[in-house]
Design a protein around this motif. Structure first.
Motif, short mmCIF file in Angstrom:
data_model
loop_
_atom_site.label_atom_id
_atom_site.label_comp_id
_atom_site.label_asym_id
_atom_site.label_seq_id
_atom_site.Cartn_x
_atom_site.Cartn_y
_atom_site.Cartn_z
N GLU A 289 0.82 -1.21 0.00
CA GLU A 289 0.00 0.00 0.00
C GLU A 289 0.85 1.26 0.00
O GLU A 289 0.48 2.27 -0.60
CB GLU A 289 -0.93 0.00 1.21
N ARG B 122 -0.49 3.83 -2.74
CA ARG B 122 -1.41 3.35 -3.76
C ARG B 122 -2.84 3.35 -3.21
O ARG B 122 -3.04 2.93 -2.07
CB ARG B 122 -0.98 1.93 -4.19
N PRO B 123 -3.82 3.81 -4.02
CA PRO B 123 -3.68 4.21 -5.41
C PRO B 123 -3.52 5.73 -5.59
O PRO B 123 -4.14 6.51 -4.87
CB PRO B 123 -5.02 3.76 -6.02
N ARG C 55 0.68 5.36 -14.10
CA ARG C 55 -0.58 4.71 -13.74
C ARG C 55 -0.36 3.23 -13.45
O ARG C 55 -1.01 2.64 -12.57
CB ARG C 55 -1.59 4.89 -14.86
N GLY D 200 -1.56 2.26 -9.69
CA GLY D 200 -2.86 1.63 -9.64
C GLY D 200 -2.80 0.30 -8.92
O GLY D 200 -1.81 -0.06 -8.29
N GLY D 201 -3.89 -0.45 -9.00
CA GLY D 201 -3.93 -1.78 -8.41
C GLY D 201 -3.78 -2.84 -9.48
O GLY D 201 -3.57 -2.55 -10.65
N ASP E 18 -5.71 -2.70 -12.79
CA ASP E 18 -5.32 -1.79 -13.86
C ASP E 18 -4.38 -2.44 -14.88
O ASP E 18 -4.23 -1.94 -15.99
CB ASP E 18 -4.62 -0.55 -13.28
#
Length: 226
Positions: free
Chosen positions: A53, A77-78, A121, A125-126, A129
Protein backbone atom coordinates in the motif's frame (compact mmCIF):
# COMPACT_ATOMS: atom_id res chain seq x y z
CA UNK A 1 18.08 18.33 -16.93
CA UNK A 2 15.70 21.13 -17.89
CA UNK A 3 12.30 19.50 -17.89
CA UNK A 4 10.48 16.29 -17.23
CA UNK A 5 11.25 13.82 -20.06
CA UNK A 6 8.29 13.53 -22.42
CA UNK A 7 6.51 10.18 -22.22
CA UNK A 8 6.50 8.41 -25.57
CA UNK A 9 5.35 5.24 -27.25
CA UNK A 10 6.93 1.98 -28.28
CA UNK A 11 4.90 -0.16 -30.70
CA UNK A 12 5.99 -3.76 -31.33
CA UNK A 13 4.44 -5.30 -34.43
CA UNK A 14 4.56 -9.03 -35.04
CA UNK A 15 3.20 -10.41 -38.30
CA UNK A 16 2.78 -14.13 -39.14
CA UNK A 17 4.87 -13.60 -42.26
CA UNK A 18 7.86 -12.80 -40.08
CA UNK A 19 8.22 -16.53 -39.28
CA UNK A 20 9.93 -18.37 -42.10
CA UNK A 21 8.38 -21.63 -43.26
CA UNK A 22 11.47 -23.64 -42.39
CA UNK A 23 11.69 -22.20 -38.85
CA UNK A 24 10.82 -24.85 -36.28
CA UNK A 25 8.45 -23.78 -33.54
CA UNK A 26 9.31 -24.69 -29.93
CA UNK A 27 7.77 -27.95 -28.72
CA UNK A 28 4.31 -27.58 -27.22
CA UNK A 29 5.57 -28.67 -23.80
CA UNK A 30 8.22 -25.94 -23.80
CA UNK A 31 5.64 -23.32 -24.79
CA UNK A 32 3.38 -24.47 -21.96
CA UNK A 33 6.18 -24.21 -19.40
CA UNK A 34 7.01 -20.66 -20.51
CA UNK A 35 3.33 -19.68 -20.38
CA UNK A 36 2.94 -21.17 -16.90
CA UNK A 37 5.98 -19.25 -15.66
CA UNK A 38 4.64 -16.01 -17.10
CA UNK A 39 1.22 -16.50 -15.54
CA UNK A 40 2.81 -17.26 -12.17
CA UNK A 41 4.96 -14.12 -12.43
CA UNK A 42 1.93 -12.02 -13.37
CA UNK A 43 0.07 -13.29 -10.32
CA UNK A 44 3.09 -12.38 -8.17
CA UNK A 45 3.06 -8.84 -9.55
CA UNK A 46 -0.68 -8.60 -8.97
CA UNK A 47 -0.12 -9.70 -5.37
CA UNK A 48 2.53 -6.99 -5.05
CA UNK A 49 0.13 -4.34 -6.33
CA UNK A 50 -2.55 -5.49 -3.90
CA UNK A 51 -0.23 -6.04 -0.92
CA UNK A 52 2.07 -3.01 -1.00
CA UNK A 53 0.00 0.00 0.00
CA UNK A 54 2.91 2.38 0.68
CA UNK A 55 6.56 2.49 -0.35
CA UNK A 56 9.43 4.73 0.70
CA UNK A 57 12.87 4.45 -0.92
CA UNK A 58 15.96 6.26 -2.12
CA UNK A 59 16.03 6.69 -5.91
CA UNK A 60 18.66 7.32 -8.55
CA UNK A 61 17.45 8.64 -11.89
CA UNK A 62 19.36 8.38 -15.16
CA UNK A 63 18.09 10.76 -17.86
CA UNK A 64 18.59 10.15 -21.60
CA UNK A 65 21.10 13.02 -21.77
CA UNK A 66 23.31 11.32 -19.19
CA UNK A 67 22.31 13.49 -16.23
CA UNK A 68 21.92 11.71 -12.89
CA UNK A 69 19.66 12.92 -10.09
CA UNK A 70 19.00 11.44 -6.67
CA UNK A 71 16.29 11.79 -4.08
CA UNK A 72 13.66 10.05 -2.00
CA UNK A 73 10.49 8.45 -3.30
CA UNK A 74 7.21 8.27 -1.38
CA UNK A 75 4.35 6.24 -2.82
CA UNK A 76 0.86 5.44 -1.60
CA UNK A 77 -1.41 3.35 -3.76
CA UNK A 78 -3.68 4.21 -5.41
CA UNK A 79 -2.65 7.47 -7.03
CA UNK A 80 -0.09 9.17 -4.79
CA UNK A 81 3.64 9.61 -5.34
CA UNK A 82 6.35 12.14 -4.52
CA UNK A 83 9.83 12.37 -6.04
CA UNK A 84 11.70 14.56 -3.56
CA UNK A 85 15.06 15.45 -5.11
CA UNK A 86 17.70 15.74 -2.39
CA UNK A 87 20.56 17.04 -4.54
CA UNK A 88 20.72 20.48 -6.20
CA UNK A 89 17.95 19.61 -8.65
CA UNK A 90 15.29 22.34 -8.16
CA UNK A 91 12.41 20.07 -9.22
CA UNK A 92 9.62 18.29 -7.43
CA UNK A 93 7.20 15.71 -8.83
CA UNK A 94 3.98 15.03 -6.92
CA UNK A 95 0.85 13.06 -7.77
CA UNK A 96 -2.13 13.92 -5.58
CA UNK A 97 -4.43 11.07 -6.55
CA UNK A 98 -5.62 12.56 -9.84
CA UNK A 99 -2.96 14.91 -11.19
CA UNK A 100 0.79 14.52 -11.73
CA UNK A 101 2.46 17.86 -10.96
CA UNK A 102 5.94 18.74 -12.19
CA UNK A 103 7.15 21.72 -10.14
CA UNK A 104 10.15 23.79 -11.23
CA UNK A 105 11.17 26.03 -8.35
CA UNK A 106 13.96 27.65 -10.35
CA UNK A 107 11.69 29.33 -12.89
CA UNK A 108 8.45 29.23 -10.90
CA UNK A 109 6.48 26.88 -13.13
CA UNK A 110 4.05 24.00 -12.57
CA UNK A 111 3.17 21.55 -15.35
CA UNK A 112 0.24 19.18 -14.85
CA UNK A 113 -0.86 15.89 -16.44
CA UNK A 114 -3.88 13.71 -15.65
CA UNK A 115 -2.30 10.82 -13.75
CA UNK A 116 -4.39 8.25 -15.61
CA UNK A 117 -2.75 9.38 -18.87
CA UNK A 118 0.85 8.81 -17.73
CA UNK A 119 2.89 5.58 -17.57
CA UNK A 120 3.02 5.92 -13.78
CA UNK A 121 -0.58 4.71 -13.74
CA UNK A 122 0.82 1.17 -14.00
CA UNK A 123 2.79 1.69 -10.79
CA UNK A 124 0.23 3.67 -8.81
CA UNK A 125 -2.86 1.63 -9.64
CA UNK A 126 -3.93 -1.78 -8.41
CA UNK A 127 -3.70 -5.19 -10.04
CA UNK A 128 -6.99 -4.55 -11.83
CA UNK A 129 -5.32 -1.79 -13.86
CA UNK A 130 -2.72 -4.12 -15.38
CA UNK A 131 -5.17 -5.72 -17.82
CA UNK A 132 -6.46 -2.37 -19.07
CA UNK A 133 -2.87 -1.25 -19.69
CA UNK A 134 -2.08 -4.30 -21.85
CA UNK A 135 0.58 -5.38 -19.38
CA UNK A 136 2.82 -8.23 -20.41
CA UNK A 137 5.52 -10.20 -18.62
CA UNK A 138 9.06 -11.09 -19.59
CA UNK A 139 11.17 -13.49 -17.59
CA UNK A 140 14.86 -13.15 -16.80
CA UNK A 141 17.99 -11.66 -18.29
CA UNK A 142 21.43 -13.26 -18.63
CA UNK A 143 22.81 -13.49 -15.11
CA UNK A 144 19.44 -12.42 -13.64
CA UNK A 145 17.23 -15.39 -14.43
CA UNK A 146 14.78 -14.58 -11.62
CA UNK A 147 14.15 -11.05 -12.90
CA UNK A 148 10.51 -10.26 -13.70
CA UNK A 149 9.83 -7.41 -16.13
CA UNK A 150 6.31 -6.08 -16.51
CA UNK A 151 5.75 -3.66 -19.40
CA UNK A 152 2.58 -1.61 -19.78
CA UNK A 153 1.16 1.19 -21.90
CA UNK A 154 -2.26 2.77 -22.22
CA UNK A 155 -3.84 1.73 -25.54
CA UNK A 156 -5.99 4.87 -25.43
CA UNK A 157 -2.95 7.13 -24.95
CA UNK A 158 -0.06 5.34 -26.70
CA UNK A 159 1.82 8.60 -27.21
CA UNK A 160 2.42 8.77 -23.45
CA UNK A 161 4.98 5.97 -23.60
CA UNK A 162 5.72 2.57 -22.15
CA UNK A 163 6.88 1.77 -18.64
CA UNK A 164 8.73 -1.40 -17.63
CA UNK A 165 8.73 -2.32 -13.95
CA UNK A 166 11.58 -4.53 -12.70
CA UNK A 167 10.96 -7.02 -9.89
CA UNK A 168 13.06 -9.67 -8.15
CA UNK A 169 11.91 -12.38 -5.73
CA UNK A 170 12.69 -11.39 -2.14
CA UNK A 171 11.34 -13.37 0.81
CA UNK A 172 12.02 -10.43 3.15
CA UNK A 173 9.30 -8.40 1.44
CA UNK A 174 5.63 -8.86 2.45
CA UNK A 175 4.57 -10.01 -1.02
CA UNK A 176 7.72 -11.99 -1.86
CA UNK A 177 8.78 -9.46 -4.52
CA UNK A 178 11.01 -6.40 -4.45
CA UNK A 179 10.55 -3.52 -6.92
CA UNK A 180 14.03 -2.72 -8.21
CA UNK A 181 12.96 0.27 -10.32
CA UNK A 182 11.64 0.99 -13.80
CA UNK A 183 12.34 2.42 -17.24
CA UNK A 184 10.17 4.74 -19.33
CA UNK A 185 10.53 4.71 -23.11
CA UNK A 186 9.35 7.94 -24.76
CA UNK A 187 8.24 8.85 -28.30
CA UNK A 188 11.83 9.62 -29.33
CA UNK A 189 12.99 6.16 -28.32
CA UNK A 190 14.85 7.60 -25.34
CA UNK A 191 14.87 5.86 -21.97
CA UNK A 192 14.72 7.36 -18.49
CA UNK A 193 15.76 4.82 -15.86
CA UNK A 194 15.16 4.87 -12.12
CA UNK A 195 16.56 2.48 -9.50
CA UNK A 196 15.41 2.09 -5.89
CA UNK A 197 17.35 1.30 -2.70
CA UNK A 198 16.75 1.42 1.07
CA UNK A 199 13.08 0.48 0.76
CA UNK A 200 10.40 0.56 3.44
CA UNK A 201 6.94 -0.81 2.69
CA UNK A 202 3.53 -0.38 4.31
CA UNK A 203 4.59 2.33 6.74
CA UNK A 204 2.41 5.35 7.56
CA UNK A 205 3.06 8.36 5.32
CA UNK A 206 2.16 11.96 6.05
CA UNK A 207 -0.67 13.37 3.90
CA UNK A 208 1.37 16.56 3.53
CA UNK A 209 3.66 14.67 1.16
CA UNK A 210 1.01 14.96 -1.57
CA UNK A 211 0.96 18.76 -1.42
CA UNK A 212 3.50 21.34 -2.53
CA UNK A 213 4.24 25.05 -2.32
CA UNK A 214 3.12 26.57 -5.61
CA UNK A 215 5.99 28.77 -6.88
CA UNK A 216 3.90 30.67 -9.43
CA UNK A 217 3.61 34.34 -8.65
CA UNK A 218 6.31 34.37 -5.99
CA UNK A 219 8.69 37.32 -6.34
CA UNK A 220 11.52 35.29 -4.85
CA UNK A 221 12.07 31.74 -5.97
CA UNK A 222 12.61 29.28 -3.18
CA UNK A 223 13.59 25.64 -3.19
CA UNK A 224 11.21 24.63 -0.42
CA UNK A 225 9.61 21.41 -1.57
CA UNK A 226 6.86 20.82 0.96
Amino acid sequence: MRSLPLFGVYLALLAPAAVAQDTALPPLEEQTVIEDQSLKALRQVQDYMDGVETLEAEFRQHAPNGNIATGRLYLERPGYVRFDYTDETPFLIVADGKTLNFVDYEIGQVTKWPLKKTPLRALLGGSVDLASLQAHIEMGRPGFEDLILLSARDPENPEQGEITLNFMPDDSMPTGLRLLGWQVLDAKGEITQLTLTDQKVNTALDDALWTFEDPRGLTKRRRTRR
